[in-house]
Write an enzyme that holds these catalytic residues in place. Sequence first.
Site, PDB file in Angstrom:
ATOM      1  N   LYS A 189      -5.538   3.175  13.786  1.00 37.44           N
ATOM      2  CA  LYS A 189      -5.333   3.962  12.570  1.00 37.44           C
ATOM      3  C   LYS A 189      -5.841   5.387  12.754  1.00 37.44           C
ATOM      4  O   LYS A 189      -6.640   5.660  13.681  1.00 37.44           O
ATOM      5  CB  LYS A 189      -6.037   3.297  11.390  1.00 37.44           C
ATOM      6  CG  LYS A 189      -7.550   3.454  11.440  1.00 37.44           C
ATOM      7  CD  LYS A 189      -8.279   2.588  10.419  1.00 37.44           C
ATOM      8  CE  LYS A 189      -8.103   3.075   9.010  1.00 37.44           C
ATOM      9  NZ  LYS A 189      -9.125   2.440   8.095  1.00 37.44           N
ATOM     10  N   GLY A 229     -17.031  -5.540   1.791  1.00 34.95           N
ATOM     11  CA  GLY A 229     -17.087  -6.979   2.045  1.00 34.95           C
ATOM     12  C   GLY A 229     -17.363  -7.384   3.472  1.00 34.95           C
ATOM     13  O   GLY A 229     -17.640  -8.551   3.753  1.00 34.95           O
ATOM     14  N   ARG A 237       0.869  -1.197   0.000  1.00 34.94           N
ATOM     15  CA  ARG A 237       0.000   0.000   0.000  1.00 34.94           C
ATOM     16  C   ARG A 237       0.899   1.239   0.000  1.00 34.94           C
ATOM     17  O   ARG A 237       1.707   1.420   0.900  1.00 34.94           O
ATOM     18  CB  ARG A 237      -0.899  -0.014   1.232  1.00 34.94           C
ATOM     19  CG  ARG A 237      -1.787   1.209   1.295  1.00 34.94           C
ATOM     20  CD  ARG A 237      -2.578   1.253   2.585  1.00 34.94           C
ATOM     21  NE  ARG A 237      -3.708   0.345   2.567  1.00 34.94           N
ATOM     22  CZ  ARG A 237      -4.421   0.035   3.650  1.00 34.94           C
ATOM     23  NH1 ARG A 237      -4.100   0.551   4.820  1.00 34.94           N
ATOM     24  NH2 ARG A 237      -5.453  -0.786   3.568  1.00 34.94           N
ATOM     25  N   CYS A 265     -14.576  -0.477   4.512  1.00 34.37           N
ATOM     26  CA  CYS A 265     -13.564   0.173   3.676  1.00 34.37           C
ATOM     27  C   CYS A 265     -14.187   0.741   2.403  1.00 34.37           C
ATOM     28  O   CYS A 265     -13.692   1.716   1.841  1.00 34.37           O
ATOM     29  CB  CYS A 265     -12.476  -0.823   3.302  1.00 34.37           C
ATOM     30  SG  CYS A 265     -11.730  -1.622   4.731  1.00 34.37           S
ATOM     31  N   GLY A 266     -15.269   0.128   1.937  1.00 40.26           N
ATOM     32  CA  GLY A 266     -15.961   0.622   0.741  1.00 40.26           C
ATOM     33  C   GLY A 266     -17.018   1.668   1.060  1.00 40.26           C
ATOM     34  O   GLY A 266     -17.789   2.055   0.187  1.00 40.26           O
TER      35      GLY A 266
HETATM   36 FE1  SRM Z   1      -9.762  -0.572   5.211  1.00 39.83          FE
HETATM   37  C1  SRM Z   1      -8.696  -2.964   7.361  1.00 39.83           C
HETATM   38  C2  SRM Z   1      -8.584  -2.271   2.621  1.00 39.83           C
HETATM   39  C3  SRM Z   1     -10.156   2.179   3.286  1.00 39.83           C
HETATM   40  C4  SRM Z   1     -11.793   0.775   7.612  1.00 39.83           C
HETATM   41  N1  SRM Z   1      -8.746  -2.288   5.039  1.00 39.83           N
HETATM   42  C5  SRM Z   1      -8.363  -3.108   6.045  1.00 39.83           C
HETATM   43  C6  SRM Z   1      -7.425  -4.196   5.546  1.00 39.83           C
HETATM   44  C7  SRM Z   1      -6.029  -3.694   5.736  1.00 39.83           C
HETATM   45  C8  SRM Z   1      -7.607  -5.536   6.270  1.00 39.83           C
HETATM   46  C9  SRM Z   1      -6.576  -6.557   5.882  1.00 39.83           C
HETATM   47  O1  SRM Z   1      -5.470  -6.566   6.437  1.00 39.83           O
HETATM   48  O2  SRM Z   1      -6.856  -7.355   4.999  1.00 39.83           O
HETATM   49  C10 SRM Z   1      -7.863  -4.244   4.058  1.00 39.83           C
HETATM   50  C11 SRM Z   1      -6.792  -4.682   3.075  1.00 39.83           C
HETATM   51  C12 SRM Z   1      -7.406  -5.579   2.033  1.00 39.83           C
HETATM   52  C13 SRM Z   1      -6.615  -5.599   0.780  1.00 39.83           C
HETATM   53  O3  SRM Z   1      -5.885  -6.578   0.517  1.00 39.83           O
HETATM   54  O4  SRM Z   1      -6.765  -4.660  -0.013  1.00 39.83           O
HETATM   55  C14 SRM Z   1      -8.411  -2.846   3.865  1.00 39.83           C
HETATM   56  N2  SRM Z   1      -9.334  -0.101   3.343  1.00 39.83           N
HETATM   57  C15 SRM Z   1      -8.952  -0.971   2.387  1.00 39.83           C
HETATM   58  C16 SRM Z   1      -8.974  -0.340   1.010  1.00 39.83           C
HETATM   59  C17 SRM Z   1      -7.901  -0.883   0.059  1.00 39.83           C
HETATM   60  C18 SRM Z   1     -10.382  -0.547   0.399  1.00 39.83           C
HETATM   61  C19 SRM Z   1     -10.456  -0.215  -1.076  1.00 39.83           C
HETATM   62  O5  SRM Z   1     -10.671  -1.159  -1.837  1.00 39.83           O
HETATM   63  O6  SRM Z   1     -10.275   0.941  -1.460  1.00 39.83           O
HETATM   64  C20 SRM Z   1      -8.824   1.138   1.408  1.00 39.83           C
HETATM   65  C21 SRM Z   1      -7.383   1.559   1.526  1.00 39.83           C
HETATM   66  C22 SRM Z   1      -7.251   3.014   1.827  1.00 39.83           C
HETATM   67  C23 SRM Z   1      -5.822   3.486   1.815  1.00 39.83           C
HETATM   68  O7  SRM Z   1      -5.334   3.767   0.716  1.00 39.83           O
HETATM   69  O8  SRM Z   1      -5.220   3.579   2.885  1.00 39.83           O
HETATM   70  C24 SRM Z   1      -9.473   1.117   2.775  1.00 39.83           C
HETATM   71  N3  SRM Z   1     -10.726   1.207   5.438  1.00 39.83           N
HETATM   72  C25 SRM Z   1     -10.859   2.154   4.479  1.00 39.83           C
HETATM   73  C26 SRM Z   1     -11.857   3.107   4.871  1.00 39.83           C
HETATM   74  C27 SRM Z   1     -12.389   4.254   4.013  1.00 39.83           C
HETATM   75  C28 SRM Z   1     -11.758   5.574   4.241  1.00 39.83           C
HETATM   76  O9  SRM Z   1     -10.678   5.700   4.825  1.00 39.83           O
HETATM   77  O10 SRM Z   1     -12.382   6.533   3.799  1.00 39.83           O
HETATM   78  C29 SRM Z   1     -12.325   2.699   6.107  1.00 39.83           C
HETATM   79  C30 SRM Z   1     -13.468   3.348   6.935  1.00 39.83           C
HETATM   80  C31 SRM Z   1     -13.069   4.676   7.457  1.00 39.83           C
HETATM   81  C32 SRM Z   1     -12.296   4.610   8.731  1.00 39.83           C
HETATM   82  O11 SRM Z   1     -11.247   3.962   8.785  1.00 39.83           O
HETATM   83  O12 SRM Z   1     -12.722   5.252   9.684  1.00 39.83           O
HETATM   84  C33 SRM Z   1     -11.608   1.507   6.452  1.00 39.83           C
HETATM   85  N4  SRM Z   1     -10.150  -0.993   7.158  1.00 39.83           N
HETATM   86  C34 SRM Z   1     -11.063  -0.347   7.958  1.00 39.83           C
HETATM   87  C35 SRM Z   1     -11.136  -1.033   9.211  1.00 39.83           C
HETATM   88  C36 SRM Z   1     -12.023  -0.626  10.418  1.00 39.83           C
HETATM   89  C37 SRM Z   1     -11.258   0.338  11.276  1.00 39.83           C
HETATM   90  C38 SRM Z   1     -11.694   0.376  12.711  1.00 39.83           C
HETATM   91  O13 SRM Z   1     -11.472   1.402  13.357  1.00 39.83           O
HETATM   92  O14 SRM Z   1     -12.196  -0.634  13.218  1.00 39.83           O
HETATM   93  C39 SRM Z   1     -10.246  -2.114   9.139  1.00 39.83           C
HETATM   94  C40 SRM Z   1      -9.959  -3.168  10.236  1.00 39.83           C
HETATM   95  C41 SRM Z   1      -8.926  -2.699  11.199  1.00 39.83           C
HETATM   96  O15 SRM Z   1      -8.246  -1.676  10.996  1.00 39.83           O
HETATM   97  O16 SRM Z   1      -8.769  -3.402  12.195  1.00 39.83           O
HETATM   98  C42 SRM Z   1      -9.652  -2.057   7.841  1.00 39.83           C
HETATM   99 FE1  SF4 Z   2     -13.797  -5.785   5.042  1.00 38.79          FE
HETATM  100 FE2  SF4 Z   2     -12.171  -3.808   4.331  1.00 38.79          FE
HETATM  101 FE3  SF4 Z   2     -11.596  -6.304   3.693  1.00 38.79          FE
HETATM  102 FE4  SF4 Z   2     -13.573  -5.007   2.465  1.00 38.79          FE
HETATM  103  S1  SF4 Z   2     -11.371  -4.548   2.354  1.00 38.79           S
HETATM  104  S2  SF4 Z   2     -13.652  -7.076   3.212  1.00 38.79           S
HETATM  105  S3  SF4 Z   2     -14.447  -3.857   4.183  1.00 38.79           S
HETATM  106  S4  SF4 Z   2     -11.692  -5.394   5.746  1.00 38.79           S
END
Ligand code: SRM
Ligand code: SF4
Length: 516
Positions: free
Chosen positions: A183, A435, A68, A440-441
Amino acid sequence: MTETATTTEKLNKFEKFKAEKDGLAVKDEISEFVKIGWEAMDENDLNHRLKWLGVFFRPVTPGKFMMRMRIPNGILTSSQMYVLAEVIQCYGDDGSADITTRQNIQLRGINFSDIPDIFNKFNTVGLTAIQSGMDNIRNITGDPVAGLDANELYDTRELVQQIQDMLTNKGEGNPEFTNLPRKFNIAVTGGKDNSVHAEINDLAFVPAFKEGFGFNVLVGGFFSGKRCEAAIPLNAWVKPEEVVSLCKAIVEIFRDHGLRLNRQKARLMWLIDEWGLEKFRSEVEKRWGKTFTPAAPKDEIDWEKRDHIGIYPQKQPGLNYAGLNIPVGRLSADDMFQLARLGEVYGSGEIRFTVEQNAIIPNIPDSALNTFLTEPLLNKFGVNPGLLMRAVVSCTGAQFCNFALIETKNRAVAMSKALERELILSKPVRIHWTGCPNSCGQPQVADIGLMGTKVRKNGQTVEGVDIYMGGKVGKDAKLGTCVQKSVPCEDVQPILKEILIQNFGAKVREEALISH
Ligand code: SRM
Ligand code: SF4
């Protein structure tokens, strides 16, 4: 180490491994890891600490890593894009990239032993992936048409870069911010349409006039599986030149006082709840060393949100930007080479990304537009796509994410196409797929949000969604809520069709009626 963490004996497992060894320590160990191979690595180094370098082990595709990046304000040069394309090109069909919901790029299919070389390549073009995952500050978003938009109030580019440089020590890694409770998301908006979803960030700056131009400050926005909140006003107005130091003060407060006992309650809003907004505000003032000017009574977000898809004139006479629709953000190496080339040949060697996972090529002269529009890449990534395709957003889903409860990206594209075949729409409808409840979506910002879940159908457990509606973006942004739970994915399409007809004025195509 924080007050909260040292005063408790019961550290959660994440706090424990962070206390045992700093996340950034793996920066000096990566060559050693490559020598022994990822299979022999310590579990916490592999699964967690590598994320401090932006390297993600993927349990769904072991041995094929994800990286990333950090792309401040979502802006890349063509040379940077070429490097990213070259990286994934080596991996054949395994190599791909995704534009993320934070204007960023993730690379896939990475072979572990190549990582040191990849970092060297990044260095040659000023790219960094540092501290982009786990308990770090995510990619800092800014206006995608900054510097191009005749109506913008502030060009966010330099400011966003300055915030990133301060927080990441110019991309080298910043020992001051390696151990946050969770985060942290930051957004700066400079246009009138809130192109970055300010309201869902832990810290956001929205344009507002008081003693001249400045920003009203919002705090505490976040989504998690447990709770989703829109950011709330801090009742503070700051000048642009105060933004970097305020970011530092707030992130320090979060680092030193954020709640760490329960990981589900560790985002900034939980601290604001615990302290109350007044105490939080005054602690930030103390740390910042200044007294806040109260917020401007009104901010300048008074437009509907634009999606930037299409061809638009810039504020520079004779120049245009082209917004290309990249369905659910998925790119191949070849697509990336082509995007880089289009940026170079027709524009100024620049490609930008939006939080809707689309791309913008700026600075195309009037005289080059007609030829630009004949480029083969535009057949795949159009400037005038269907009204569902242009607005569909999807998180990674089950193909690569082990949290996923459903497959998302392929389904999102297939369903948008199928619904476009069945219906005539008069305006874009923003459908967001995610998902799992981590969101994240961002289903809560969508017109229609679909959140993956497991449901029972005919005695079997199958993939399903909870349906969200009512998300409003841009002016008066508001989060949507769940309106229908546990719909099996195979039953979603007719339900969406009905919602589009009832709530968004869609009409059934005559051909579709006849073929029934
Ligand atoms: Fe996210 C965790 C993907 C934006 C809330 N997110 C993850 C992980 C790292 C989980 C993992 O290790 O597998 C996902 C990686 C999957 C992969 O292989 O791609 C993942 N998040 C994404 C992305 C790639 C979704 C997308 O397809 O665009 C986005 C990457 C953004 C970036 O460039 O940094 C992404 N994630 C978000 C957003 C949207 C935003 O920021 O506007 C959110 C909700 C907003 C927020 O964070 O307040 C979001 N992601 C989470 C969470 C829930 C956080 C929490 O406080 O519980 C997790 C789980 C965690 O962190 O424990 C998570
Ligand atoms: Fe869940 Fe984020 Fe993984 Fe999508 S990318 S399945 S919302 S943790």
